[in-house]
Design an enzyme around this catalytic site. Structure first.
Site, short mmCIF file in Angstrom:
data_model
loop_
_atom_site.label_atom_id
_atom_site.label_comp_id
_atom_site.label_asym_id
_atom_site.label_seq_id
_atom_site.Cartn_x
_atom_site.Cartn_y
_atom_site.Cartn_z
CG ASP A 144 55.68 -0.41 -15.21
OD1 ASP A 144 55.17 -0.71 -15.56
OD2 ASP A 144 55.43 0.05 -13.94
CG ASN A 202 44.46 5.69 -16.55
OD1 ASN A 202 44.21 6.82 -18.06
ND2 ASN A 202 45.12 4.68 -17.11
CG ASP A 208 51.73 1.03 -16.80
OD1 ASP A 208 51.54 0.26 -16.86
OD2 ASP A 208 51.74 1.51 -15.68
#
Length: 340
Positions: free
Chosen positions: A198, A206, A241
């Site tokens: 992860d 973002n 992700d």
């Protein structure tokens, strides 16, 4: 009266597959199609029954017998390889000067086309063989068109299957493909390690630079994961992700840990998006199929997930293996969360 040259010229046009023999059964002329079949063997002047083996009627033993078969169907076979079969009929020439044998009554069309490259020009215009040639050509064309269509359909099927198992953004395998791989390995009794990865700090990329930058980072992450793994390994993106790596046959904990640390180190390198420098890291957790009595995909994914979140709780950018004690730790975390 028609001369011999005029006779042979007319015969060449009307019956390209013919033989003219003299009274002794020697070949004095033959049609242009037989040039292709006989090649440069020089059959002129040779006994016809040495060039063409007469199969039927079996009563024919000599040239005199052959001359008496006028009007009957004759079955010949080429004496030399490839021993092509032909059918014909004999017509005696006037004044006992020999005979005209028309061989246009049943050459094996497919063999003739294959062995001698014959075309419609090599047969009499009224010969039904021409129709057969058209049918053969039409069949060949239809079969080729069918083959091309099957190839296109097969290609489309493969492309559709590939698309169904591929993450469109990164080109990695997707969740569906990962499930397929896990089921195949488990059903085949194969040993494997399953690593859940992860990304850390991806949300800030973002939020700071936009989703286009996030997509670029994910594509670079995918490239790094492929570079750090073997061709036989499976690298899948199963969430925004979140990634899963499956290592078939790799059960050495030290090697797996080294791989995870190398991967984390690579992911901590700055990723450029235009002039912007994006920084992320990763946490990872791994479980081994051999640590479970009856491995199931859901069980293994759950165990790898517990190891992953143990890495995050320990400060991120780390790798841990699953241990049964992580189950108790997770229960405690959930109880503390509820009480809070």
């Amino acid at each position: 009266m028609m001369t011999f040259e005029q006779l042979t010229g007319l015969a060449d046009q009307l019956c390209p597959m013919h033989v003219i023999i003299d009274a002794d059964g020697l070949i004095v002329s033959h049609g242009p199609t037989l040039d292709k079949i006989w090649g440069d063997n020089g059959w002129l002047g040779k006994p016809v029954l040495e060039v063409l083996d007469l199969q039927r009627p079996r009563s024919v033993k000599a040239v005199a017998d052959l001359m008496n078969t006028a009007g009957s169907k004759l079955h010949f076979q080429l004496h030399d390889a490839p021993h092509t079969r032909m059918k014909g009929v004999l017509v005696p020439l006037p004044k006992g000067r020999g005979a005209f044998i028309n061989l246009s009554f049943g050459i094996s069309v497919l063999d003739a086309v294959r062995d001698f490259n014959l075309t419609s020009q090599d047969f009499s215009p009224t010969d039904l063989t021409i129709e057969m040639l058209y049918l053969v050509e039409a069949k060949s064309a239809a079969m080729e068109a069918s083959r091309q269509l099957n190839l296109r359909l097969q290609g489309a099927k493969i492309a559709a299957e590939e698309q169904a198992f591929t993450d469109t953004l990164t080109g990695l395998k997707n969740r569906r493909a990962m499930d397929h791989v896990l089921n195949r390995l488990i059903s085949g009794g194969r040993d494997f390690a399953l690593m859940n990865v992860d990304l850390d700090f991806f949300k800030s990329v973002n939020d700071t630079y936009g989703h286009a930058a996030g997509d670029a980072v994910l594509q670079r992450v995918a490239s790094i994961m492929v570079e750090c793994t073997r061709k036989s390994d499976t690298v899948a993106r199963i969430g925004g992700d979140e990634f899963v790596l499956v290592f078939e046959g790799l059960m050495d904990r030290n090697r797996i840990n080294d791989l995870a640390c190398r991967l984390i180190e690579r992911l901590e390198e700055p990723i450029m998006y235009g002039a912007d420098e994006c920084r992320i890291s990763a946490s990872a957790g791994t479980t081994l199929s051999t640590d479970v009595a009856q491995p199931l995909p859901a069980t293994l994914l759950h165990q790898a997930d517990l190891a992953l979140y143990a890495s995050k709780r320990a400060g991120k950018a780390q790798h841990m293996f699953y241990t049964p004690s992580l189950e108790d730790e997770m229960d405690l975390v959930e109880q503390n969360s509820k009480s809070a």
